[in-house]
Motif scaffolding. Structure first.
Motif, PDB file in Angstrom:
ATOM      1  N   THR A 113     -20.472-130.108   9.008  1.00  0.00           N
ATOM      2  CA  THR A 113     -21.836-129.924   9.501  1.00  0.00           C
ATOM      3  C   THR A 113     -22.837-129.641   8.392  1.00  0.00           C
ATOM      4  O   THR A 113     -24.042-129.806   8.594  1.00  0.00           O
ATOM      5  CB  THR A 113     -21.894-128.761  10.512  1.00  0.00           C
ATOM      6  N   GLY A 114     -22.343-129.202   7.236  1.00  0.00           N
ATOM      7  CA  GLY A 114     -23.259-128.820   6.164  1.00  0.00           C
ATOM      8  C   GLY A 114     -23.872-127.454   6.380  1.00  0.00           C
ATOM      9  O   GLY A 114     -24.952-127.153   5.863  1.00  0.00           O
ATOM     10  N   ALA A 115     -23.185-126.599   7.164  1.00  0.00           N
ATOM     11  CA  ALA A 115     -23.677-125.239   7.413  1.00  0.00           C
ATOM     12  C   ALA A 115     -23.780-124.463   6.104  1.00  0.00           C
ATOM     13  O   ALA A 115     -23.128-124.795   5.109  1.00  0.00           O
ATOM     14  CB  ALA A 115     -22.750-124.508   8.383  1.00  0.00           C
ATOM     15  N   ALA A 116     -24.585-123.418   6.114  1.00  0.00           N
ATOM     16  CA  ALA A 116     -24.836-122.654   4.888  1.00  0.00           C
ATOM     17  C   ALA A 116     -23.660-121.789   4.488  1.00  0.00           C
ATOM     18  O   ALA A 116     -23.423-121.572   3.293  1.00  0.00           O
ATOM     19  CB  ALA A 116     -26.069-121.762   5.080  1.00  0.00           C
TER      20      ALA A 116
ATOM     21  N   GLY B 230     -24.936-114.724  17.263  1.00  0.00           N
ATOM     22  CA  GLY B 230     -24.709-115.106  18.655  1.00  0.00           C
ATOM     23  C   GLY B 230     -25.483-116.323  19.111  1.00  0.00           C
ATOM     24  O   GLY B 230     -25.818-116.436  20.299  1.00  0.00           O
ATOM     25  N   VAL B 231     -25.758-117.269  18.211  1.00  0.00           N
ATOM     26  CA  VAL B 231     -26.475-118.489  18.592  1.00  0.00           C
ATOM     27  C   VAL B 231     -25.517-119.414  19.339  1.00  0.00           C
ATOM     28  O   VAL B 231     -24.428-119.722  18.847  1.00  0.00           O
ATOM     29  CB  VAL B 231     -27.054-119.201  17.353  1.00  0.00           C
ATOM     30  N   GLU B 232     -25.927-119.874  20.511  1.00  0.00           N
ATOM     31  CA  GLU B 232     -25.030-120.648  21.367  1.00  0.00           C
ATOM     32  C   GLU B 232     -25.418-122.109  21.519  1.00  0.00           C
ATOM     33  O   GLU B 232     -24.582-122.931  21.890  1.00  0.00           O
ATOM     34  CB  GLU B 232     -24.948-120.003  22.749  1.00  0.00           C
ATOM     35  N   ASN B 233     -26.671-122.454  21.257  1.00  0.00           N
ATOM     36  CA  ASN B 233     -27.083-123.844  21.430  1.00  0.00           C
ATOM     37  C   ASN B 233     -28.303-124.147  20.571  1.00  0.00           C
ATOM     38  O   ASN B 233     -28.919-123.250  19.988  1.00  0.00           O
ATOM     39  CB  ASN B 233     -27.372-124.151  22.900  1.00  0.00           C
ATOM     40  N   ALA B 234     -28.660-125.420  20.504  1.00  0.00           N
ATOM     41  CA  ALA B 234     -29.756-125.859  19.651  1.00  0.00           C
ATOM     42  C   ALA B 234     -31.099-125.318  20.105  1.00  0.00           C
ATOM     43  O   ALA B 234     -31.968-125.008  19.289  1.00  0.00           O
ATOM     44  CB  ALA B 234     -29.794-127.385  19.591  1.00  0.00           C
ATOM     45  N   GLU B 235     -31.285-125.217  21.405  1.00  0.00           N
ATOM     46  CA  GLU B 235     -32.561-124.704  21.921  1.00  0.00           C
ATOM     47  C   GLU B 235     -32.756-123.243  21.521  1.00  0.00           C
ATOM     48  O   GLU B 235     -33.852-122.839  21.125  1.00  0.00           O
ATOM     49  CB  GLU B 235     -32.605-124.862  23.444  1.00  0.00           C
ATOM     50  N   GLN B 236     -31.703-122.452  21.629  1.00  0.00           N
ATOM     51  CA  GLN B 236     -31.789-121.056  21.201  1.00  0.00           C
ATOM     52  C   GLN B 236     -32.087-120.975  19.710  1.00  0.00           C
ATOM     53  O   GLN B 236     -32.921-120.169  19.273  1.00  0.00           O
ATOM     54  CB  GLN B 236     -30.486-120.320  21.517  1.00  0.00           C
ATOM     55  N   LEU B 237     -31.439-121.826  18.931  1.00  0.00           N
ATOM     56  CA  LEU B 237     -31.690-121.857  17.488  1.00  0.00           C
ATOM     57  C   LEU B 237     -33.150-122.179  17.208  1.00  0.00           C
ATOM     58  O   LEU B 237     -33.796-121.547  16.365  1.00  0.00           O
ATOM     59  CB  LEU B 237     -30.785-122.885  16.819  1.00  0.00           C
ATOM     60  N   ARG B 238     -33.694-123.160  17.933  1.00  0.00           N
ATOM     61  CA  ARG B 238     -35.108-123.527  17.756  1.00  0.00           C
ATOM     62  C   ARG B 238     -36.026-122.343  17.985  1.00  0.00           C
ATOM     63  O   ARG B 238     -36.928-122.064  17.205  1.00  0.00           O
ATOM     64  CB  ARG B 238     -35.475-124.666  18.713  1.00  0.00           C
ATOM     65  N   LEU B 239     -35.777-121.627  19.072  1.00  0.00           N
ATOM     66  CA  LEU B 239     -36.632-120.497  19.421  1.00  0.00           C
ATOM     67  C   LEU B 239     -36.500-119.351  18.416  1.00  0.00           C
ATOM     68  O   LEU B 239     -37.489-118.700  18.072  1.00  0.00           O
ATOM     69  CB  LEU B 239     -36.299-120.010  20.832  1.00  0.00           C
ATOM     70  N   LEU B 240     -35.290-119.108  17.941  1.00  0.00           N
ATOM     71  CA  LEU B 240     -35.064-118.032  16.983  1.00  0.00           C
ATOM     72  C   LEU B 240     -35.713-118.346  15.636  1.00  0.00           C
ATOM     73  O   LEU B 240     -36.307-117.466  14.998  1.00  0.00           O
ATOM     74  CB  LEU B 240     -33.560-117.787  16.808  1.00  0.00           C
TER      75      LEU B 240
ATOM     76  N   ILE C 280     -23.740-127.553  18.683  1.00  0.00           N
ATOM     77  CA  ILE C 280     -25.126-127.570  18.208  1.00  0.00           C
ATOM     78  C   ILE C 280     -25.400-128.844  17.422  1.00  0.00           C
ATOM     79  O   ILE C 280     -26.457-129.473  17.574  1.00  0.00           O
ATOM     80  CB  ILE C 280     -25.416-126.320  17.366  1.00  0.00           C
ATOM     81  N   GLU C 281     -24.452-129.237  16.583  1.00  0.00           N
ATOM     82  CA  GLU C 281     -24.610-130.478  15.823  1.00  0.00           C
ATOM     83  C   GLU C 281     -24.800-131.667  16.764  1.00  0.00           C
ATOM     84  O   GLU C 281     -25.687-132.504  16.555  1.00  0.00           O
ATOM     85  CB  GLU C 281     -23.391-130.703  14.930  1.00  0.00           C
ATOM     86  N   LYS C 282     -23.984-131.750  17.800  1.00  0.00           N
ATOM     87  CA  LYS C 282     -24.087-132.848  18.760  1.00  0.00           C
ATOM     88  C   LYS C 282     -25.440-132.835  19.460  1.00  0.00           C
ATOM     89  O   LYS C 282     -26.089-133.874  19.617  1.00  0.00           O
ATOM     90  CB  LYS C 282     -22.957-132.740  19.788  1.00  0.00           C
TER      91      LYS C 282
ATOM     92  N   ARG D 141     -36.071-139.894   8.839  1.00  0.00           N
ATOM     93  CA  ARG D 141     -36.700-138.571   8.810  1.00  0.00           C
ATOM     94  C   ARG D 141     -36.038-137.638   9.813  1.00  0.00           C
ATOM     95  O   ARG D 141     -35.783-136.470   9.517  1.00  0.00           O
ATOM     96  CB  ARG D 141     -38.197-138.677   9.119  1.00  0.00           C
ATOM     97  N   ARG D 142     -35.733-138.144  10.994  1.00  0.00           N
ATOM     98  CA  ARG D 142     -35.068-137.306  11.992  1.00  0.00           C
ATOM     99  C   ARG D 142     -33.684-136.885  11.531  1.00  0.00           C
ATOM    100  O   ARG D 142     -33.252-135.759  11.772  1.00  0.00           O
ATOM    101  CB  ARG D 142     -35.003-138.047  13.336  1.00  0.00           C
ATOM    102  N   GLU D 143     -32.975-137.768  10.855  1.00  0.00           N
ATOM    103  CA  GLU D 143     -31.654-137.422  10.339  1.00  0.00           C
ATOM    104  C   GLU D 143     -31.758-136.347   9.260  1.00  0.00           C
ATOM    105  O   GLU D 143     -30.922-135.443   9.188  1.00  0.00           O
ATOM    106  CB  GLU D 143     -30.956-138.665   9.790  1.00  0.00           C
ATOM    107  N   ARG D 144     -32.794-136.439   8.435  1.00  0.00           N
ATOM    108  CA  ARG D 144     -32.999-135.394   7.414  1.00  0.00           C
ATOM    109  C   ARG D 144     -33.315-134.060   8.079  1.00  0.00           C
ATOM    110  O   ARG D 144     -32.892-133.000   7.610  1.00  0.00           O
ATOM    111  CB  ARG D 144     -34.137-135.793   6.460  1.00  0.00           C
ATOM    112  N   GLU D 145     -34.062-134.125   9.171  1.00  0.00           N
ATOM    113  CA  GLU D 145     -34.403-132.900   9.900  1.00  0.00           C
ATOM    114  C   GLU D 145     -33.145-132.246  10.485  1.00  0.00           C
ATOM    115  O   GLU D 145     -33.006-131.024  10.472  1.00  0.00           O
ATOM    116  CB  GLU D 145     -35.415-133.207  11.006  1.00  0.00           C
ATOM    117  N   VAL D 146     -32.228-133.075  10.991  1.00  0.00           N
ATOM    118  CA  VAL D 146     -30.970-132.539  11.511  1.00  0.00           C
ATOM    119  C   VAL D 146     -30.184-131.865  10.387  1.00  0.00           C
ATOM    120  O   VAL D 146     -29.666-130.752  10.557  1.00  0.00           O
ATOM    121  CB  VAL D 146     -30.127-133.650  12.171  1.00  0.00           C
TER     122      VAL D 146
END
Length: 263
Positions: free
Chosen positions: A57-60, A201-211, A227-229, A21-26
């Motif tokens: 990465t499977g980015a859009a 201008g997204v720089e890291n996973a935490e910023q992505l989470r908040l946005l 971000i993937e890592k 499930r966590r891998e699917r979430e990633v």
């Protein structure tokens, strides 16, 4: 009431279920990314590397300048992910020029057009002109998603608000604003679901989470590999909520609630 006792096999199966499930979430989270290759220093080698990273990465999507649309499409092949073309130069091109550039990009395989606004009209409050250029460019690329690019750092909050309103009234498909929580929330509130709201201008996973939590549908980044890592590291630690890694300070309570719900 006595607690439920799980066998070793059931515990193993449960841990495997959580891992999958966590891998699917990633994977789902990475699909929110758009890799930014619309930069002057993007030569052939940098473009190929960016395209390969999109596929890995499977980015859009990948964002490129008009000169690189054909090369990006060939490198990635047909279908998903898509090529997004930044059209409009400095923004001060004539509408007819923007139309021609967008139309050519669409013929070469772009599925999204990131339209650079006429900044002089935006700064000067020429609302009619802003709407007119959006409508005309959108009509010229009917099958493409039109993203109104409002992420320039020179834009004030008032000018971004003006641009979002113009995009909504002229029926653009999306707007892109700087990756700042207040600006994302402003764009989401103004658009009221009429257009998709993206962040740049997204720089890291935490910023992505908040946005994403603030309402962003997609985040443009030059740091997709990092971000993937970060996402996979967070997944190994179990720190995920709704596809986005949670912060260390939140992880305890949320993890406990998730375990209670799963049991």
């Amino acid at each position: 009431m006595e607690g439920t006792v799980l066998s070793k096999k059931e515990i193993t199966e449960y841990e495997e279920f959580k891992r999958e499930r966590r891998e699917r979430e990633v994977t789902f989270t990475l699909k929110r990314l758009e890799i930014d290759a619309a930069r002057r220093e993007t030569d052939r080698y940098a473009l190929n590397a960016a395209c390969d990273l999109v596929k890995k990465t499977g980015a859009a999507a990948i964002a490129v300048f008009p000169v690189n649309v054909s090369a990006a499409r060939r490198r990635m092949g047909e279908g998903e992910p898509i090529v997004s073309c930044v059209a409009g130069g400095t923004g001060e091109s004539l509408i007819s020029v923007k139309k021609a550039e967008a139309k050519r990009a669409a013929r070469q395989g772009a599925k999204e057009i990131r339209l650079v606004p006429c900044y002089s009209a935006l700064f000067g409050g020429n609302f009619a002109y802003l709407k007119r250029e959006i409508r005309r460019v959108k009509r010229s690329v009917k099958k493409c998603v039109l993203v109104y690019s409002l992420d320039d750092r020179s834009l004030s909050e008032a000018e971004i608000e003006r641009g979002v309103r113009a995009a909504c009234e002229a029926k653009a498909d999306a707007v892109s604003v700087r990756g700042e929580i207040d600006l994302i929330m402003l764009a989401v509130r103004l658009s009221a679901g009429r257009v998709r709201v993206d962040a740049s201008g997204v720089e890291n996973a935490e910023q992505l989470r908040l946005l994403v939590k603030a309402g962003a549908a997609r985040g443009m980044t030059r740091f997709a590999a990092e971000i993937e890592k970060e996402l996979y590291c967070a997944a190994e630690e179990g720190g995920f909520v709704e596809g986005i890694p949670i912060t260390e300070t939140e992880s305890g309570d949320t993890a406990d609630r998730g375990t209670e719900n799963e049991n």
